[in-house]
Design a protein around this motif. Structure first.
Motif, PDB file in Angstrom:
ATOM      1  N   GLY A 464     115.884  39.081   4.701  1.00 47.99           N
ATOM      2  CA  GLY A 464     115.090  39.878   3.767  1.00 47.99           C
ATOM      3  C   GLY A 464     115.566  39.813   2.338  1.00 47.99           C
ATOM      4  N   ILE A 465     116.674  39.132   2.128  1.00 50.52           N
ATOM      5  CA  ILE A 465     117.198  39.074   0.758  1.00 50.52           C
ATOM      6  C   ILE A 465     117.987  37.788   0.619  1.00 50.52           C
ATOM      7  N   MET A 466     117.794  37.114  -0.492  1.00 48.08           N
ATOM      8  CA  MET A 466     118.570  35.896  -0.719  1.00 48.08           C
ATOM      9  C   MET A 466     118.845  35.765  -2.206  1.00 48.08           C
ATOM     10  N   SER A 467     119.891  35.037  -2.503  1.00 49.09           N
ATOM     11  CA  SER A 467     120.259  34.930  -3.914  1.00 49.09           C
ATOM     12  C   SER A 467     119.327  33.951  -4.602  1.00 49.09           C
ATOM     13  N   LEU A 468     119.150  34.148  -5.888  1.00 47.09           N
ATOM     14  CA  LEU A 468     118.209  33.334  -6.654  1.00 47.09           C
ATOM     15  C   LEU A 468     118.664  31.878  -6.671  1.00 47.09           C
ATOM     16  N   VAL A 469     119.954  31.666  -6.674  1.00 44.55           N
ATOM     17  CA  VAL A 469     120.461  30.309  -6.718  1.00 44.55           C
ATOM     18  C   VAL A 469     120.077  29.556  -5.445  1.00 44.55           C
ATOM     19  N   ASP A 470     120.218  30.215  -4.312  1.00 46.49           N
ATOM     20  CA  ASP A 470     119.817  29.588  -3.052  1.00 46.49           C
ATOM     21  C   ASP A 470     118.347  29.244  -3.079  1.00 46.49           C
ATOM     22  N   LEU A 471     117.563  30.156  -3.572  1.00 50.25           N
ATOM     23  CA  LEU A 471     116.124  29.935  -3.611  1.00 50.25           C
ATOM     24  C   LEU A 471     115.809  28.754  -4.519  1.00 50.25           C
ATOM     25  N   TRP A 472     116.511  28.676  -5.609  1.00 50.38           N
ATOM     26  CA  TRP A 472     116.287  27.577  -6.544  1.00 50.38           C
ATOM     27  C   TRP A 472     116.558  26.247  -5.858  1.00 50.38           C
ATOM     28  N   ALA A 473     117.663  26.209  -5.122  1.00 45.53           N
ATOM     29  CA  ALA A 473     118.023  24.963  -4.440  1.00 45.53           C
ATOM     30  C   ALA A 473     116.960  24.590  -3.416  1.00 45.53           C
ATOM     31  N   ILE A 474     116.555  25.548  -2.606  1.00 46.04           N
ATOM     32  CA  ILE A 474     115.572  25.250  -1.560  1.00 46.04           C
ATOM     33  C   ILE A 474     114.254  24.830  -2.181  1.00 46.04           C
TER      34      ILE A 474
END
Lengths: 607, 204
Positions: A464-474
């Motif tokens: 339900g929550i993830m860091s913005l950096v991870d999202l950017w990478a994905i």
């Protein structure tokens, strides 16, 4: 229904139909009907797709969003703008509608018939248009009932019963996922169409029986030439002159009721043509529209017009009913055809069994793949037409490679599925020139769609929550190495979520960490879940003997325990606990065995 | 004078057995509530045991600051912060450090108390479970009740004498008593004369 209400995605972008691709996006758009502004449709985004030109309102997107189906567009005019007047692109609906429109005025019968006396009969006389011309498209409200689970499904808005054939892609039932038989959907569509048409019509006797002049809209030029002849009602299909009292054609049985709608529309004409800066009501309700203008107040009209012309030439909507690329059959030279292919193969397969059959199937599959790839790369045109198959193949290969390598992490799977969603991705060249803010807002919507897509469930997998950096990478991996997004743009886009009222939000923790979570997961909800958990500890005796009255105070929890209980990471748990503490819901205890959080009995003193 | 003089055990409020009560809270609203709870607890404890002042560090071992049953204690730094808060205007000026206080490491503001937190807590502080003005009223009421107006009384008689054995101010520290009498004098209801231990006071 030239203008049609559209469905929006979670990110408030138009929901694309199967095979539909996004061509262009531009903001600061206003809509005109004819010369007049349409109220509530004056500030929005224009989305040009291969099938439609959509308007999505900025203020109330769910309420005021419409689309023009390009297949109903007769022609498009471009107006470059003059002084204070913004550039405009005008869509004219197909002739059938405009013909009937011109019949609407009190004296319009004469005008229209002298102006183009032959056109209307020619249109209505043509059997090809007889079914579709009054309302060539289904009402958006048409539904079909699933024969399996009797769930009531909406008919796709681009489904046209007059052109539908066995190759028309049909969406499966929303409840049970079983595809309906085509006949079933066509029937449902037609019945809903007839219902809709007959609804506003009073029973037959109320139909005007007066002088033939009133009846001129029945498009018979004979009536005009002999105004005092017995009023007749010409069948649009077989041109038989029926008695006006009849509901259906005496000769061929075609329903005549639909034709009466044009009589009703006369009433609407005064309202439409009444002078005024803007219309009194949105034009969704009435069907006859002279023209719709997209007014480009912030540029972008040239590209829009170029791409629109391209789309009108390509006419991708025709592909919906086109048969799929023929596949070579068992015997070379004959082609299996759609649904029959399966039965033919299964018959053949029965002849051979065991490993031989399996090998043979594998061989066949490889042969087909070879053929598809071979055809596709012959030239660029072919590649474009068979893009779908190639993408499917590429994905298949990708997944096989993953399996053989044995490193199928969820993220990898996600990336390999990416190609199928390419149509959704906004790239910089899809947008109006130089408007960086538009690019950001589109990127922001892209991201929100990406995150909330249930099929991928990215947020859910990450607790339900993830860091913005991870999202950017994905997300950049998901874009497949094309049109990569800079971290700056990405952060800016993420910060737009709040402004655009999208269903995800960017959360900044005290430590400065930026994280992404669903909008529905508010602090209040987190606190409520923490409270109910701590509350439940009042009734569970602690495993070790404790010195305090646990029935009264419950138990202190560490970040570790909280993380385990809610499935969060310890970092997130710490942040959430501190957030709750800051709100005065929890209090802390710094003891020998670390930091524990308790319900705040300091403020809410027990009595 | 941190000896307990009341034989009856003090009944602690329930939050005294709530573990986080012994950790000073960082959240301001919670902290304010906690400080006022501590203040009320300290005042009622001192009133129960008739403690007019607390001497540190020995007072840290009192059951007040150290809940043996719970295994929790209020650390010296936090005690300092609590007392500093009680001495501030916000806490109602209920604590005052003897000998100027400040040089002993505890100021009047909460912030200063926190900064000096971990250092040793030494010194003595008045705990005004009744303020000097309130004490003055109590003493005056006793004089009135016992018909000693116009009579010259020594401080010893008021503080330690047999006549005041049952009174609340019995056993009051001489220094505090002098302050109380100073209040009465200021009101013009008494006159102090003499010096040293032979200090006398006359109410009228």
């Amino acid at each position: 229904m030239f203008l049609r209400q559209i469905d929006l995605t979670t990110a408030l972008r138009p929901l694309l139909l199967p095979d539909e691709t996004l061509l262009f996006v531009q903001d600061s758009i206003g809509l005109y009907e004819g010369k007049y502004k349409i109220p509530h449709y004056q500030n929005g985004h224009a989305y040009l797709t291969s099938h439609r030109a959509c308007y999505v309102d900025n203020e109330e997107p769910r309420k005021y969003s419409v689309a023009i189906s390009l297949k109903e567009v007769e022609r498009v005019e471009f107006y470059a703008g003059f002084l204070k007047s913004s550039p405009k692109v005008t869509f004219f609906p197909k002739l059938s509608k405009r013909a009937s429109l011109s019949l609407r005025g009190p004296n319009s019968a004469n005008i229209s018939n002298t102006a183009s006396p032959r056109t209307p009969p020619a249109r209505y006389g043509s059997p090809a248009h007889s079914l579709s011309s009054p309302t060539p498209q289904v009402s958006v409200k048409a539904t079909w009932i699933c024969p399996i689970c009797s769930f009531s499904n909406p008919v796709p808005s681009n489904f046209d019963p007059s052109t539908a054939n066995i190759h028309t892609p049909l969406p499966p039932c929303l409840a049970c996922g079983i595809k309906p038989p085509l006949v079933h959907v066509v029937k449902a569509t037609i019945s809903s169409m007839t219902n809709r048409q007959s609804a506003p019509i009073a029973p037959v006797p109320l139909r005007p029986q007066g002088p033939a002049g009133n009846f001129a809209p029945s498009t018979s030029s004979d009536n005009l030439s002999d105004p005092f002849a017995t009023p007749t009602y010409r069948c649009p299909r077989c041109t038989f002159d029926n008695d006006p009292a009849l509901v259906s054609c005496e000769m061929c049985g075609t329903s005549l009721v639909a034709m009466d709608r044009r009589l009703d529309l006369r009433d609407g004409v005064n309202r439409v043509e009444s002078p005024g800066p803007s219309l009194g009501s949105a034009p969704l309700d009435h069907d006859i529209i002279e023209s719709i203008k997209f007014s480009f107040r912030d540029g972008g009209e040239k590209i829009f017009h170029e791409r629109l012309k391209g789309a009108m030439v390509q006419r991708k909507w025709l592909l919906e009913s086109a048969p799929p690329v023929p596949k070579p059959g068992r015997n070379s030279g004959t082609f299996d055809d759609g649904p029959y292919a399966g039965s033919g193969e299964s018959l053949d397969r029965n002849k051979s069994v065991g490993i031989a059959a399996l090998e043979r199937r594998g061989m066949e599959l490889r042969k087909t793949n070879e053929l598809v790839i071979g055809n596709a790369f012959e030239d660029l045109e072919a590649l474009m037409t068979s893009a779908k198959e190639i993408i499917a193949l590429a994905e298949q290969f990708a997944s096989q490679r993953n399996i053989t390598n044995g490193n199928t992490t969820e993220t990898n799977a996600l990336v390999s599925q990416s190609a199928s969603a390419l149509g959704l991705v906004t790239t910089k060249d899809m947008l109006g020139s130089g408007s960086n803010s538009l690019y950001l807002s589109e990127l922001s919507r892209n991201l929100a769609e990406f995150l909330t897509d249930d099929a991928r469930g990215i947020l859910r997998k990450e607790g339900g929550i993830m860091s913005l950096v991870d999202l950017w990478a994905i997300f950049n991996r998901f874009r497949g190495g094309v049109e990569l997004i800079s971290p700056t743009d990405f952060e800016k886009a993420a910060q737009l979520w709040d402004k655009l009222k999208l269903p995800v939000r960017l959360r900044k923790f005290k430590s400065g960490l930026l994280a992404v979570q669903g909008r529905d997961r508010t602090d209040e909800k987190t606190i409520a879940s923490l409270q109910s958990w701590l509350n439940s500890l009042h009734s569970i005796p602690p495993p070790d003997k404790v010195s305090w009255d646990w029935t009264m105070f419950g138990k202190g929890v560490t970040a570790q325990e909280t993380a385990e209980h809610f499935g969060w990471s310890v970092g997130v748990a710490t942040e959430e606990l501190e957030m709750a503490e800051e709100r005065g819901v929890l209090c802390r205890e710094q003891s020998f065995d670390g930091l524990r959080f308790w319900e705040n009995w300091i403020v809410n003193l027990p009595t | 004078m941190s000896t307990e003089q009341n034989p009856k055990p003090f009944h602690f409020p329930p939050h005294h057995s709530f573990p986080p009560f012994f950790t000073l809270q960082p959240t301001s609203s919670t902290r304010a509530s906690q400080l006022s709870s501590w203040s009320a607890l300290i005042l009622s404890y001192c009133a129960h045991h008739r403690l007019f002042s607390l001497r540190f560090p020995s007072a840290l071992a009192l059951p007040l600051f150290c809940n043996e049953g719970l295994g929790r204690r209020l650390r010296a730094g936090d005690v300092k912060a609590v007392l500093a808060w009680m001495g501030s205007a916000e806490g109602g000026g209920r604590v005052e450090w003897v000998d100027g206080g400040g040089k002993k490491g505890v100021g009047t503001g909460t912030g200063e108390g926190e900064i000096l937190g971990e250092e040793g807590l030494t010194g003595r502080c008045w705990v005004f479970w009744r303020r000097a003005e309130e004490w003055a009223a109590v003493v005056e009421e006793w004089v009135e009740r016992t018909g000693q107006k116009g009579v010259v009384l020594t401080l010893y008689e008021i503080g330690e004498g047999e006549g005041t054995a049952g009174e609340e101010f019995h056993g009051m520290d001489g220094e505090l008593l002098r302050r109380v009498l100073g209040v009465v004098v200021k009101r013009g209801r008494a006159q102090v004369f003499g010096e040293g231990d032979g200090l006398g006071v006359k109410f009228f």
